[in-house]
Design a protein around this motif. Structure first.
Motif, PDB file in Angstrom:
ATOM      1  N   ASN A 198       0.991  -1.647   0.245  1.00  0.00           N
ATOM      2  CA  ASN A 198       0.410   0.032  -0.079  1.00  0.00           C
ATOM      3  C   ASN A 198       1.031   1.258  -0.136  1.00  0.00           C
ATOM      4  O   ASN A 198       0.579   2.332  -0.929  1.00  0.00           O
ATOM      5  CB  ASN A 198      -0.805   0.000   1.106  1.00  0.00           C
ATOM      6  CG  ASN A 198      -1.456  -1.099   1.387  1.00  0.00           C
ATOM      7  OD1 ASN A 198      -2.266  -1.861   2.595  1.00  0.00           O
ATOM      8  ND2 ASN A 198      -2.853  -1.736   0.033  1.00  0.00           N
ATOM      9  N   THR A 202       1.286   4.558  -2.888  1.00  0.00           N
ATOM     10  CA  THR A 202       0.896   5.581  -3.021  1.00  0.00           C
ATOM     11  C   THR A 202       1.849   6.277  -3.057  1.00  0.00           C
ATOM     12  O   THR A 202       1.948   7.340  -3.706  1.00  0.00           O
ATOM     13  CB  THR A 202      -0.064   5.374  -1.869  1.00  0.00           C
ATOM     14  OG1 THR A 202      -0.983   4.816  -1.539  1.00  0.00           O
ATOM     15  CG2 THR A 202       0.003   7.328  -1.304  1.00  0.00           C
ATOM     16  N   ASP A 205       2.896   6.421  -6.964  1.00  0.00           N
ATOM     17  CA  ASP A 205       1.968   6.848  -7.697  1.00  0.00           C
ATOM     18  C   ASP A 205       1.269   8.229  -7.876  1.00  0.00           C
ATOM     19  O   ASP A 205       1.295   8.989  -8.683  1.00  0.00           O
ATOM     20  CB  ASP A 205       1.203   6.147  -8.060  1.00  0.00           C
ATOM     21  CG  ASP A 205       0.958   4.446  -8.572  1.00  0.00           C
ATOM     22  OD1 ASP A 205       1.777   4.631  -8.766  1.00  0.00           O
ATOM     23  OD2 ASP A 205      -0.575   3.884  -8.219  1.00  0.00           O
ATOM     24  N   GLY A 322      -7.581  11.789  -0.663  1.00  0.00           N
ATOM     25  CA  GLY A 322      -7.923  10.137   0.151  1.00  0.00           C
ATOM     26  C   GLY A 322      -8.389  10.152   1.538  1.00  0.00           C
ATOM     27  O   GLY A 322      -7.873  11.212   2.090  1.00  0.00           O
ATOM     28  N   THR A 326      -7.182   4.856   2.517  1.00  0.00           N
ATOM     29  CA  THR A 326      -6.530   4.476   1.434  1.00  0.00           C
ATOM     30  C   THR A 326      -5.106   4.871   1.237  1.00  0.00           C
ATOM     31  O   THR A 326      -4.512   5.526   0.270  1.00  0.00           O
ATOM     32  CB  THR A 326      -7.106   5.248   0.193  1.00  0.00           C
ATOM     33  OG1 THR A 326      -6.955   6.748   0.194  1.00  0.00           O
ATOM     34  CG2 THR A 326      -8.755   4.912   0.068  1.00  0.00           C
ATOM     35  N   VAL A 330      -5.305   9.278  -3.057  1.00  0.00           N
ATOM     36  CA  VAL A 330      -5.908   8.185  -4.561  1.00  0.00           C
ATOM     37  C   VAL A 330      -6.301   9.284  -5.814  1.00  0.00           C
ATOM     38  O   VAL A 330      -6.527   8.872  -6.835  1.00  0.00           O
ATOM     39  CB  VAL A 330      -6.963   7.097  -4.442  1.00  0.00           C
ATOM     40  CG1 VAL A 330      -6.268   6.045  -3.253  1.00  0.00           C
ATOM     41  CG2 VAL A 330      -8.426   7.773  -3.866  1.00  0.00           C
ATOM     42  N   PRO A 353      -8.378  10.192 -10.617  1.00  0.00           N
ATOM     43  CA  PRO A 353      -7.425   9.014  -9.673  1.00  0.00           C
ATOM     44  C   PRO A 353      -6.745   9.045 -10.795  1.00  0.00           C
ATOM     45  O   PRO A 353      -6.527   9.323 -11.727  1.00  0.00           O
ATOM     46  CB  PRO A 353      -8.521   8.224 -10.057  1.00  0.00           C
ATOM     47  CG  PRO A 353     -10.362   8.370 -10.697  1.00  0.00           C
ATOM     48  CD  PRO A 353      -9.463  10.183 -11.450  1.00  0.00           C
ATOM     49  N   ALA A 357      -5.908   4.034  -9.175  1.00  0.00           N
ATOM     50  CA  ALA A 357      -6.426   3.947  -7.786  1.00  0.00           C
ATOM     51  C   ALA A 357      -8.365   3.290  -9.106  1.00  0.00           C
ATOM     52  O   ALA A 357      -7.907   4.163  -9.922  1.00  0.00           O
ATOM     53  CB  ALA A 357      -6.649   5.048  -7.733  1.00  0.00           C
ATOM     54  N   VAL A 379     -13.532   3.520  -3.780  1.00  0.00           N
ATOM     55  CA  VAL A 379     -11.982   2.958  -4.456  1.00  0.00           C
ATOM     56  C   VAL A 379     -11.556   1.461  -3.833  1.00  0.00           C
ATOM     57  O   VAL A 379     -11.547   1.431  -3.009  1.00  0.00           O
ATOM     58  CB  VAL A 379     -11.378   4.092  -3.165  1.00  0.00           C
ATOM     59  CG1 VAL A 379      -9.731   4.527  -3.617  1.00  0.00           C
ATOM     60  CG2 VAL A 379     -12.186   5.554  -3.460  1.00  0.00           C
ATOM     61  N   GLN A 383      -3.997   0.769  -3.440  1.00  0.00           N
ATOM     62  CA  GLN A 383      -3.604   1.859  -1.564  1.00  0.00           C
ATOM     63  C   GLN A 383      -4.525   1.301  -0.949  1.00  0.00           C
ATOM     64  O   GLN A 383      -4.446   1.776   0.640  1.00  0.00           O
ATOM     65  CB  GLN A 383      -3.558   3.453  -2.424  1.00  0.00           C
ATOM     66  CG  GLN A 383      -2.938   3.556  -3.642  1.00  0.00           C
ATOM     67  CD  GLN A 383      -3.316   3.877  -4.832  1.00  0.00           C
ATOM     68  OE1 GLN A 383      -4.081   2.811  -5.208  1.00  0.00           O
ATOM     69  NE2 GLN A 383      -3.032   4.141  -5.888  1.00  0.00           N
TER      70      GLN A 383
END
Length: 534
Positions: A198, A202, A205, A322, A326, A330, A353, A357, A379, A383
């Protein structure tokens, strides 16, 4: 950048590639990636000497100091998890988190150590390590270091540093890296189990979306005890060849100085951070000259606030969205693009997004809604956490099939822009009509005297609920509640207009800067004399 593995994998690649590049900055101190790696190895050894093993939890009860990043790396190198604890927590608030997460060790500021050790009695905590915020730097800025220098302690973190590197394999991607607790506004706080996968998803990205390049300088505006700071400041910086700048607990003047001294290129913070910077009498465009991308997360941004900040300082604040569940952001506005405004609700888009995501809106039955039709935001993707710590029922309710039911009402248009309408629980019912507080707040923000605004519903014998607003004014600007009621009257449908506007000295906020509507609904606030309409 590789998107599989863990933050530790990415960190090791960074150190191998550029060991002499700056990694952490704290006033006049700068630590290279190699120095940070060696120090975090030594801290990991110190934690292991105190019994921390793979799968354990270590509670971090700290403000934004460089030790936080060192501890993250050390804890993860051991295969343990960091528990994010608000450093203002004492008594019951602290005990709830300790009893739930069951950490074996707590790390805190030196001036808190004795009191917190006493509060940890009869918990799983076997000891406390203390942090001296004056470490590394020599400037001792009186705005930050408000307490006298402490005497050396036997439990000092850096004194405990031991030689050697951690033994054993690095953590696996599915293992827990962070226990990050929800705010508890809808019940007891729950620990979101943020895995290494996770965290890396994040950090990778969102960093790509925000164009945080190698060589960037990241300012830790958001507190690292909150998911936004831990991930969108710290983790984003650690997985790239960047410098992460610390300046302690947020202070507008100290922040302005740090932006200039370190030539910061990226930061993210709550909108209250940018409001405070705007309100500082010494703030000028030159303070923000080095910034390339600026983001705000944690609370919606009124369009008028974004426009005013850009006009004054020349920087557009990019929205981001977010949740703890998440792993922070995201959805975010891409640099170089401007968030559109939803014509129906007047909401500024929180962005599009991130690439991996999966975002949609659903109706009460769980069926997807069409573009442009409001629904609850859901979502899914790498993430979204696997669940809440030791709470399978809460996990099943909030994340059916691995999709996070956010509790936020949103609209997604045909081009993929996401607009938050409001929280489901904050909806106001006026004679059967739905009123979203944000729409009323955004109108009030258009008044030149309004600095902050919050809208709540009040019980009403005739129409069920009525709309009530609380506003704080800008310095040296006057406005009455009656004037603001009249201002909103010409811009809103009759059922949406605030019946009452209270002009108050300040609005209650969480420690991460979110305005606490619930506190306004529960109690009256002190007002400026002669400035309340009722």
């Amino acid at each position: 950048m590789q998107t599989n593995g863990t933050v530790i994998d990415a960190w090791r690649r960074r150190v191998d590639g550029h060991p002499d590049a700056p990694a952490l900055a704290w006033f006049d101190a700068v630590l290279t990636a190699g120095e940070v790696d060696d120090l975090s190895d030594g801290i990991a050894a110190a934690l292991a000497d105190r019994g921390v093993v793979r799968g354990d939890r270590v509670a971090l009860h700290l403000q934004n100091v460089p030790h936080y990043a060192l501890l993250f790396l050390a804890i993860w190198k051991l295969g343990a998890a960091a528990v994010l604890v608000n450093p203002m927590y004492r008594g019951r608030e602290l005990r709830v988190l300790l009893d739930d997460s069951e950490p074996v060790l707590l790390v805190c500021a030196d001036y808190d150590a004795d009191a917190l050790l006493a509060e940890c009695r009869d918990t799983t905590v076997r000891g406390v390590l203390s942090v001296n915020a004056r470490d590394f730097q020599t400037r001792d800025d009186e705005r930050v270091f408000t307490r006298p220098a402490s005497e050396p302690r036997d439990d000092d973190l850096l004194t405990a540093v031991a030689p050697g590197r951690p033994n054993g394999p690095d953590p696996a991607s599915e293992e827990v890296a962070l226990l990050a607790y929800t705010s508890g506004t809808t019940g007891p706080p729950k620990g979101a189990m943020v895995s290494h996968a996770n965290l890396l998803a994040t950090a990778t990205d969102f960093g790509d979306r925000a164009r945080v390049r190698d060589g960037a300088v990241v300012f830790a505006a958001a507190p690292l005890f909150h998911i936004t700071g831990a991930v969108l400041n710290a983790a984003v910086a650690l997985v790239r060849d960047t410098t992460l700048v610390f300046a302690g607990r947020f202070d507008a003047g100290v922040t302005l100085d740090a932006l200039v001294e370190h030539r910061v290129t990226y930061t993210i913070g709550s909108i209250t951070v940018f409001n405070a910077l705007s309100a500082h009498p010494d703030a000028t465009r030159s303070h923000f000259a080095s910034l390339e991308t600026v983001y705000s997360g944690g609370a919606p941004i009124p369009p008028a606030t974004v426009a005013a900040f850009e006009e004054r300082f020349g920087h557009y604040i990019h929205n981001a969205y977010g949740m703890t569940e998440t792993t922070a952001g995201v959805i975010a506005v891409p640099p170089g693009e401007r968030a559109p405004v939803d014509p129906g609700s007047g909401s500024l888009s929180v962005g599009r997004p991130l690439p991996r995501a999966q975002v949609r809106t659903v109706d009460d039955s769980g069926a997807p809604t069409a573009p442009g039709v409001p629904g609850e935001l859901e979502v899914a993707g790498p993430q979204v956490v696997s669940g809440y710590w030791r709470k399978p029922d809460a996990t099943a309710s909030a994340m059916p099939g691995g999709r996070m039911r956010t509790g936020d009402v949103a609209v997604i248009d045909a081009d993929g822009w996401v607009y938050l309408v409001d929280r489901l629980k904050d909806q106001i019912n006026v004679s059967g009509y739905k009123v979203w507080p944000r729409e009323v707040e955004d109108v009030l923000y258009e008044h030149p005297a309004v600095f902050e605004a919050a809208v709540v519903g009040r019980p009403d014998d005739y129409q069920g609920e009525s709309v009530v607003a609380y506003v704080a004014l800008r310095a040296d600007v006057a406005a009455t509640g009656d004037e603001l009621v009249e201002f909103a009257r010409s811009r809103l449908a009759a059922y949406k207009r605030p019946r009452t506007v209270h002009v108050v000295t300040d609005l209650p906020k969480t420690l991460t800067g979110k305005i606490r509507r619930a506190a306004l609904a529960d109690r009256a606030l002190p007002t400026r004399t002669g400035s309340e309409s009722s």
